[in-house]
Design a protein around this motif. Structure first.
Motif, PDB file in Angstrom:
ATOM      1  N   THR A   1       0.812  -1.227  -0.085  1.00  0.00           N
ATOM      2  CA  THR A   1      -0.066   0.015   0.190  1.00  0.00           C
ATOM      3  C   THR A   1       0.955   1.246  -0.061  1.00  0.00           C
ATOM      4  O   THR A   1       0.678   2.170  -0.980  1.00  0.00           O
ATOM      5  CB  THR A   1      -0.910  -0.227   1.411  1.00  0.00           C
ATOM      6  OG1 THR A   1      -1.566  -1.188   1.340  1.00  0.00           O
ATOM      7  CG2 THR A   1      -1.754   0.978   1.321  1.00  0.00           C
TER       8      THR A   1
ATOM      9  N   ARG B   1       2.450   1.601  -3.447  1.00  0.00           N
ATOM     10  CA  ARG B   1       1.764   2.095  -4.497  1.00  0.00           C
ATOM     11  C   ARG B   1       1.004   3.648  -4.285  1.00  0.00           C
ATOM     12  O   ARG B   1       0.708   4.503  -5.403  1.00  0.00           O
ATOM     13  CB  ARG B   1       0.203   1.409  -4.178  1.00  0.00           C
ATOM     14  CG  ARG B   1       0.192  -0.024  -4.850  1.00  0.00           C
ATOM     15  CD  ARG B   1      -0.948  -0.755  -4.470  1.00  0.00           C
ATOM     16  NE  ARG B   1      -0.914  -2.054  -4.930  1.00  0.00           N
ATOM     17  CZ  ARG B   1      -1.938  -2.971  -4.737  1.00  0.00           C
ATOM     18  NH1 ARG B   1      -3.201  -2.850  -3.809  1.00  0.00           N
ATOM     19  NH2 ARG B   1      -1.891  -4.341  -5.162  1.00  0.00           N
ATOM     20  N   GLU B   2       1.267   4.133  -3.017  1.00  0.00           N
ATOM     21  CA  GLU B   2       1.029   5.550  -2.849  1.00  0.00           C
ATOM     22  C   GLU B   2       2.224   6.200  -3.202  1.00  0.00           C
ATOM     23  O   GLU B   2       1.820   7.547  -3.510  1.00  0.00           O
ATOM     24  CB  GLU B   2       0.539   5.778  -1.272  1.00  0.00           C
ATOM     25  CG  GLU B   2      -0.617   5.211  -0.781  1.00  0.00           C
ATOM     26  CD  GLU B   2      -0.788   5.172   0.851  1.00  0.00           C
ATOM     27  OE1 GLU B   2       0.166   5.654   1.471  1.00  0.00           O
ATOM     28  OE2 GLU B   2      -1.809   4.990   1.100  1.00  0.00           O
TER      29      GLU B   2
END
Length: 564
Positions: free
Chosen positions: A21, A24-25
């Motif tokens: 996560t 991805r950010e």
């Protein structure tokens, strides 16, 4: 979107590691620099603490480092929390020590290995959500109990005592053995321990950002070396620590050994799940983020398997190190991974120096850890809050200290659950009469009053609260106390928060008695789930009629009573 695609999407959302996560950010150099600093900060804290916890657990100090390096890396790599730091924890000292005493180090490794698979199962079965239902008095009770036991386990090294027959595990025999060994008191060891504690406490007040644990160990080691103090060190007891991780190997997987260590493995699983998710919740409260509990348990499972393969002990989320990670400015799981790599580097470079560390200094560190673990203010507040909470707290605390950690948690949880059921059953209300035959306003519950009922042949009751097995007897008795011979009963359950099978059986029994008396029963406000449950118990027209509005049910009941 197909059902299979939805299932895959839901699975991915639940079990995607936070590292993915974060990447991805968008993960840039500034974030890496922040994680580098926080990882180094936590590693400096974890270095002496990991060795101290291992020694207190009855195993050589390097096994604590193996745990923090291998287990800590896997927890951050695969975990469901951005900031969780994994490693050996003070909460496990009691269980690990007892397991080593009974089954030896190989038995401990097998129990840790098995607990990893149990944690994987708990995570993949999505049972992590249920761990949060452990009552707060139980959490405070077992944490405070562990703190007392940890402090008692460090008295030997704090005072430099010599125990001829070894140190007993149970609390009372341990205190007796320590008292008998009082003549062997070592003033130098006490001064080293007291000095270490003073440095840690003093730095927290005047320089809270400094690594107090490491500074205390360095100062104690230098003092012992410069003044040639007659104190026991890592070198004199263990011969030092190795400079490399051992080659991975499977523990003894014989069926007899597995059965023997199974209770310990289950205890590790229970405590590891509770401790790691509590740590993740602390990180969430500090950052405003949300962790994925089942993903975190899966990571804890993999970490325990990996730790056991490399000779480490139990891995869990560590609250103090996780909080330090957040305060140091961590941006994501890379910080935890770097903390493990820094520990590996420290071990490669500085392992020969570890043999000079006085055990009294490590005992001082654990004394501070125990003091911080003992939730003193929360303990006192729960004693004052209510008699029920105080009983749960004290029984959990006393069982943990004088009997067994797992027994304390299970008994405390059982008592907490019974206390909750008792309170919920007392919250259920049965009110007779009607205030009006119009729908109640959305923003308030208009009180029912028996003296304003408008029709003797129609009896109106409202049930509110949680209508479940704990309250079913009281509700059934209240319904049976209806006087006279009405032609119809209107039961309003629109304020019922939940209804279980026992409650459904209670309504079915009442409806059956009403049929025998040639009376009709009308049920108001049952949602679709409750209607489905009641129908499975045979409650359907004409034996029982469902209405959405009170006024419609009362009007239908009056028509029925007038027609008959």
């Amino acid at each position: 979107m197909s059902a299979r695609t939805k299932q895959n999407s839901a699975f991915s959302a639940l079990f995607t590691p936070k590292l993915v996560t974060v990447l991805r950010e968008g993960y840039g150099f500034d974030a890496f620099k922040a994680d580098l600093i926080s990882g180094l900060t936590v590693a400096i804290i974890a270095l002496p603490l990991s060795m101290a916890i291992a020694i207190a657990s009855g195993v050589p100090p390097e096994r604590g480092l193996y745990t923090a390096i291998v287990g800590g890396f896997l927890v951050s790599l695969l975990g469901g929390s951005r900031f969780q730091i994994g490693g050996p924890a003070g909460a496990f000292i009691v269980l690990v020590f007892a397991t080593v005493q009974v089954h030896g180090v190989e038995g401990l490794l097998l129990a840790t290995f098995l607990s990893g698979f149990f944690l994987l199962a708990v995570g993949f079965l999505r049972l992590g959500t249920f761990i949060k239902y452990v009552p707060y008095p139980v959490t405070v009770g077992f944490t405070s109990g562990i703190a007392v036991i940890i402090l008692a386990s460090q008295l030997k090294d704090l005072f430099g005592l010599t125990l001829a027959g070894g140190e007993p595990g149970p609390f009372i025999p341990k205190l007796k053995a320590l008292a008998e060994a009082a003549p062997s008191f070592n003033l130098a060891a006490l001064l080293v321990a007291a000095g270490s504690i003073a440095i840690i406490v003093g730095l927290r007040r005047i320089r809270p950002g400094w690594p107090g644990f490491l500074i205390a160990v360095i100062c104690a080691t230098l003092a012992a070396w410069l003044f040639d103090l007659p104190v026991e060190t890592i070198g004199t007891r263990f011969g030092g620590i190795p400079q490399m991780l051992p080659a991975p190997h499977l523990p003894d997987l014989s069926l007899d050994k597995i059965i023997a260590v199974l209770p310990a493995a289950l205890s590790f699983t229970l405590l590891g799940g509770i401790e790691s998710l509590l740590s993740a919740v602390v990180a969430d409260s500090m950052t405003g983020r949300r962790h994925r509990s089942n993903c975190e348990l899966v990571a804890q499972g993999v970490a325990n398997i990996g730790s056991a393969l490399f000779g480490g002990i139990c891995v869990t989320g560590t609250i103090a190190r996780t909080a330090a990670n957040v305060r140091a400015g961590a941006r994501g799981p890379v910080s935890g991974m770097l903390h493990s790599l820094f520990l590996l580097a420290f071990m490669l470079v500085a392992a020969p120096l570890a043999r000079f560390i006085p055990l009294a200094a490590l005992a001082g560190i654990l004394a501070v850890v125990a003091w911080n673990m003992a939730e003193k203010h929360q303990f006192a507040a729960l004693l004052r809050s209510s008699r029920g909470d105080a009983v749960v707290l004290l029984i959990t605390f006393l069982l943990v200290v004088f009997r067994d950690l797992t027994e304390g948690i299970l008994v405390g949880f059982g008592l907490g659950a019974l206390l909750f059921l008792h309170r919920m059953s007392e919250a259920v209300r049965v009110e007779h009469g009607i205030a009006s035959i119009t729908d109640r306003p959305d923003n308030g519950e208009e009180p029912y009053a028996p003296d304003i009922a408008t029709d003797d042949t129609v009896v109106v009751y409202r049930i509110s609260g949680a209508f479940f097995f704990g309250a079913a007897a009281a509700v059934g008795a209240a319904l049976d106390r209806i006087g006279g011979k009405p032609r119809a009963y209107v039961i309003d359950i629109s304020s019922v928060l939940m209804l279980d099978s026992t409650a459904a059986a209670t309504i079915e029994g009442f409806a059956r008695k009403a049929r025998q008396a040639e009376a009709s029963v009308y049920l108001v406000g049952a949602n679709p789930q409750i209607r489905k449950l009641l129908r499975t118990h045979g409650l359907r027209p004409p034996h029982l009629r469902f209405y959405g509005a009170l006024k419609d049910a009362v009007a239908a009941a009056r028509r029925q009573s007038q027609a008959s």
